[in-house]
Design a protein around this motif. Structure first.
Motif, PDB file in Angstrom:
ATOM      1  N   THR A  58     -24.493  47.891 -39.728  1.00  0.00           N
ATOM      2  CA  THR A  58     -24.316  48.888 -38.680  1.00  0.00           C
ATOM      3  C   THR A  58     -25.678  49.341 -38.167  1.00  0.00           C
ATOM      4  N   ALA A  59     -25.684  49.962 -36.994  1.00  0.00           N
ATOM      5  CA  ALA A  59     -26.929  50.485 -36.443  1.00  0.00           C
ATOM      6  C   ALA A  59     -27.518  51.550 -37.371  1.00  0.00           C
ATOM      7  N   GLN A  60     -26.644  52.387 -37.946  1.00  0.00           N
ATOM      8  CA  GLN A  60     -27.110  53.411 -38.875  1.00  0.00           C
ATOM      9  C   GLN A  60     -27.805  52.773 -40.073  1.00  0.00           C
ATOM     10  N   GLU A  61     -27.189  51.744 -40.621  1.00  0.00           N
ATOM     11  CA  GLU A  61     -27.763  51.075 -41.788  1.00  0.00           C
ATOM     12  C   GLU A  61     -29.077  50.377 -41.440  1.00  0.00           C
ATOM     13  N   LEU A  62     -29.165  49.861 -40.226  1.00  0.00           N
ATOM     14  CA  LEU A  62     -30.392  49.179 -39.839  1.00  0.00           C
ATOM     15  C   LEU A  62     -31.538  50.166 -39.656  1.00  0.00           C
ATOM     16  N   ILE A  63     -31.251  51.337 -39.093  1.00  0.00           N
ATOM     17  CA  ILE A  63     -32.284  52.368 -38.975  1.00  0.00           C
ATOM     18  C   ILE A  63     -32.733  52.827 -40.363  1.00  0.00           C
ATOM     19  N   GLU A  64     -31.774  52.980 -41.270  1.00  0.00           N
ATOM     20  CA  GLU A  64     -32.124  53.360 -42.638  1.00  0.00           C
ATOM     21  C   GLU A  64     -32.975  52.273 -43.291  1.00  0.00           C
ATOM     22  N   LYS A  65     -32.705  51.028 -42.953  1.00  0.00           N
ATOM     23  CA  LYS A  65     -33.477  49.928 -43.514  1.00  0.00           C
ATOM     24  C   LYS A  65     -34.925  49.974 -43.032  1.00  0.00           C
ATOM     25  N   ILE A  66     -35.099  50.304 -41.731  1.00  0.00           N
ATOM     26  CA  ILE A  66     -36.452  50.469 -41.203  1.00  0.00           C
ATOM     27  C   ILE A  66     -37.161  51.612 -41.926  1.00  0.00           C
ATOM     28  N   ALA A  67     -36.441  52.739 -42.083  1.00  0.00           N
ATOM     29  CA  ALA A  67     -37.033  53.919 -42.707  1.00  0.00           C
ATOM     30  C   ALA A  67     -37.411  53.666 -44.156  1.00  0.00           C
ATOM     31  N   ALA A  68     -36.590  52.901 -44.852  1.00  0.00           N
ATOM     32  CA  ALA A  68     -36.820  52.664 -46.274  1.00  0.00           C
ATOM     33  C   ALA A  68     -37.873  51.592 -46.521  1.00  0.00           C
ATOM     34  N   SER A  69     -38.314  50.909 -45.481  1.00  0.00           N
ATOM     35  CA  SER A  69     -39.311  49.859 -45.650  1.00  0.00           C
ATOM     36  C   SER A  69     -40.582  50.425 -46.274  1.00  0.00           C
ATOM     37  N   ASP A  70     -41.036  49.772 -47.328  1.00  0.00           N
ATOM     38  CA  ASP A  70     -42.261  50.231 -47.986  1.00  0.00           C
ATOM     39  C   ASP A  70     -43.416  49.264 -47.728  1.00  0.00           C
ATOM     40  N   THR A  71     -43.335  48.529 -46.638  1.00  0.00           N
ATOM     41  CA  THR A  71     -44.385  47.569 -46.300  1.00  0.00           C
ATOM     42  C   THR A  71     -45.679  48.299 -45.960  1.00  0.00           C
ATOM     43  N   GLN A  72     -46.674  48.134 -46.783  1.00  0.00           N
ATOM     44  CA  GLN A  72     -47.988  48.707 -46.530  1.00  0.00           C
ATOM     45  C   GLN A  72     -49.056  47.631 -46.448  1.00  0.00           C
ATOM     46  N   GLN A  73     -48.712  46.425 -46.852  1.00  0.00           N
ATOM     47  CA  GLN A  73     -49.681  45.342 -46.857  1.00  0.00           C
ATOM     48  C   GLN A  73     -49.118  44.163 -46.066  1.00  0.00           C
ATOM     49  N   LEU A  74     -49.874  43.715 -45.109  1.00  0.00           N
ATOM     50  CA  LEU A  74     -49.467  42.547 -44.329  1.00  0.00           C
ATOM     51  C   LEU A  74     -50.667  42.021 -43.555  1.00  0.00           C
ATOM     52  N   SER A  75     -50.519  40.809 -43.068  1.00  0.00           N
ATOM     53  CA  SER A  75     -51.491  40.219 -42.159  1.00  0.00           C
ATOM     54  C   SER A  75     -50.739  39.267 -41.252  1.00  0.00           C
ATOM     55  N   THR A 125     -51.504  39.097 -21.035  1.00  0.00           N
ATOM     56  CA  THR A 125     -51.087  38.599 -22.350  1.00  0.00           C
ATOM     57  C   THR A 125     -52.294  38.515 -23.272  1.00  0.00           C
ATOM     58  N   HIS A 126     -52.141  39.051 -24.477  1.00  0.00           N
ATOM     59  CA  HIS A 126     -53.245  39.095 -25.429  1.00  0.00           C
ATOM     60  C   HIS A 126     -52.755  38.697 -26.816  1.00  0.00           C
ATOM     61  N   THR A 127     -53.662  38.155 -27.593  1.00  0.00           N
ATOM     62  CA  THR A 127     -53.368  37.790 -28.973  1.00  0.00           C
ATOM     63  C   THR A 127     -54.189  38.663 -29.904  1.00  0.00           C
ATOM     64  N   LEU A 128     -53.514  39.283 -30.856  1.00  0.00           N
ATOM     65  CA  LEU A 128     -54.160  40.129 -31.841  1.00  0.00           C
ATOM     66  C   LEU A 128     -54.007  39.520 -33.225  1.00  0.00           C
ATOM     67  N   ARG A 129     -55.059  39.619 -34.012  1.00  0.00           N
ATOM     68  CA  ARG A 129     -54.961  39.287 -35.428  1.00  0.00           C
ATOM     69  C   ARG A 129     -55.071  40.598 -36.187  1.00  0.00           C
ATOM     70  N   ILE A 130     -54.074  40.907 -37.010  1.00  0.00           N
ATOM     71  CA  ILE A 130     -54.043  42.209 -37.670  1.00  0.00           C
ATOM     72  C   ILE A 130     -53.959  42.041 -39.184  1.00  0.00           C
ATOM     73  N   ALA A 131     -54.413  43.066 -39.875  1.00  0.00           N
ATOM     74  CA  ALA A 131     -54.294  43.120 -41.328  1.00  0.00           C
ATOM     75  C   ALA A 131     -54.206  44.578 -41.738  1.00  0.00           C
ATOM     76  N   ALA A 132     -53.421  44.869 -42.755  1.00  0.00           N
ATOM     77  CA  ALA A 132     -53.277  46.237 -43.249  1.00  0.00           C
ATOM     78  C   ALA A 132     -53.135  46.222 -44.759  1.00  0.00           C
ATOM     79  N   ASP A 133     -53.791  47.179 -45.397  1.00  0.00           N
ATOM     80  CA  ASP A 133     -53.679  47.367 -46.843  1.00  0.00           C
ATOM     81  C   ASP A 133     -53.594  48.863 -47.102  1.00  0.00           C
ATOM     82  N   GLY A 134     -52.395  49.421 -46.851  1.00  0.00           N
ATOM     83  CA  GLY A 134     -52.194  50.850 -47.053  1.00  0.00           C
ATOM     84  C   GLY A 134     -52.798  51.670 -45.936  1.00  0.00           C
TER      85      GLY A 134
END
Length: 416
Positions: A58-75, A125-134
């Motif tokens: 459901t849309a409600q569950e999907l919003i909750e899924k976004i909110a509960a995401s604990d992703t702090q590290q990515l590239s 149009t632009h290309t970004l390279r991103i990285a995050a660690d908290g």
């Protein structure tokens, strides 16, 4: 969950928001999802069949899924395309060292200043390279054919580097991620929170979900090789230039992978930002290291601020010079009314306060956007893009919002 049990939906969202608050900059705040779920009257629309084949949500569950995401590290790599329907900006290239440049004059400012460099994302149009660690380490690199611009936040250090000019910008971050004016050494106008990832764009969109919005699940997709659900956000008010916002949400961890804003006028997207590659592993610590290259010109943030103070004309109208700002309407059709924001003359007047101070290239650019209108308010000019429009009346009052020209004229008429 009962199909129309909005009370239950609201209470669940409130409980979720209370129980799982996070402070990390790169995590969507639960308060956003809590407000959205409590006010937009979510209908538990099931995900339509599509590729990939994912469990119904459901849309409600999907919003909750976004909110509960604990992703702090990515590239990864993000492609951003912006089409506001503006004329080509190439004619303004000659202003780079002039009054529109950081510092306000030739030889002043810094080509590595973030507030100037990242504004390139406003078109094309632009290309970004991103990285995050908290919350304390992020890096965003804007890639060009033969050059690269990087903005690096590592602890209390902020660096900007433009390889094309070999210029470096350096500032300090005291650790507070919410701007607090003079308490920080970084300039107040530095766009530290300028959205550059799908998650940040999605966060801003959900803030607007305030009882005037339809939110549903619009199927599934594959983004950067990852299975995703599509959350569709649509204004229910007439007069908005926003047609729909679609957010592709990672089915596994709830991270927004793609953000698309379509205009109500139809045609291609105004903004499309999405990962083409993404990795949720911890980036190497060396990713965030930076040492100014040999021979590079280094400009300190406080030095840049002093340059701006000395080169900004005394007669320049800042917010404190305006007669006041009022917000008309609510939700997607909100319009800001600003008194005394302009003189209503862009016609190349000879006196210093009017169009005579506008460079010819900028004058031509502004004229190409203008559309004369009249009404009970008198007369004025509407400056249009595919998303944000502004009406400047001949008496200098400005009405601006993500609304149609007719909505601006109506607001100006009703204000009289």
């Amino acid at each position: 969950m009962a199909p129309n049990d909005s009370a239950q939906t609201t209470e669940e969202a409130k409980d979720l928001a209370v129980g799982r608050r996070k402070a990390a900059r790169y995590v969507v705040p639960l308060a956003v999802a809590g407000v959205a779920a409590a006010t937009i009257g979510l209908v538990p629309a099931l995900a339509a069949s599509g590729d990939p084949d994912l469990p119904d949500i459901t849309a409600q569950e999907l919003i909750e899924k976004i909110a509960a995401s604990d992703t702090q590290q990515l590239s990864g790599t993000v492609k951003i395309t912006t089409d506001l329907g503006l004329p080509s900006l190439e004619g303004l290239a000659g202003l780079d060292g002039g009054s529109f440049a950081p510092g306000g004059g030739e030889g002043e400012g810094s080509a590595a200043s973030p507030d100037a460099k990242l504004m390139q994302l406003a078109s094309g149009t632009h290309t970004l390279r991103i990285a995050a660690d908290g919350p304390d380490r992020q890096k965003v690199s804007l890639l060009d054919d033969s050059a690269e611009y990087s903005l690096i936040h590592n602890g209390d250090e902020v660096w900007g580097y433009d390889s094309a000019t070999n210029e470096v910008y350096h500032g300090k971050d005291d650790g507070r991620h919410e701007r607090s004016g003079k308490d920080q050494e970084l300039p107040e106008d530095l766009p530290k929170e300028l959205p550059t990832t799908p998650k940040e764009f999605a966060q801003e969109a959900l803030k607007a979900a305030d009882g005037t919005t339809s939110v549903t699940v619009g199927g599934t997709a594959q983004v950067a090789g990852r299975d995703a659900y599509k959350l569709v956000i649509k204004p229910e008010q007439e007069g908005s230039t926003v047609g729909a916002i679609t957010v592709a949400v990672d089915a596994e961890n709830g991270t927004p992978l793609k953000f698309t804003l379509s205009p109500s006028s139809g045609g291609k997207a105004v903004l499309d930002a999405g990962f083409t590659k993404v990795d949720f592993a911890e980036p190497a610590a060396s990713t965030f290291d930076f040492t100014p290259p040999k021979g590079a010109k280094v400009t300190e943030a406080d030095e840049l601020e002093r340059q701006k103070e000395h080169t900004t004309p005394e007669e320049f109208a800042g917010p404190e010079d305006f007669g006041g700002l009022d917000v008309i309407g609510e939700g997607w059709t909100s319009i800001a009314r600003i008194e005394g924001a302009g003189d209503g003359d862009f016609g190349g007047a000879e006196d210093g306060a009017k169009g005579g101070d506008v460079p010819p290239e900028a004058q031509q650019f502004m004229d190409s956007l203008g559309d004369k209108v009249t009404g009970k308010f008198g007369s004025g000019t509407v400056f249009s893009t595919r998303l944000v429009n502004a009406l400047m009346t001949d008496d200098g009052t400005v009405y601006v919002g993500a609304v149609t020209k007719d909505a601006l004229v109506k607001a100006a008429n009703e204000a009289k």
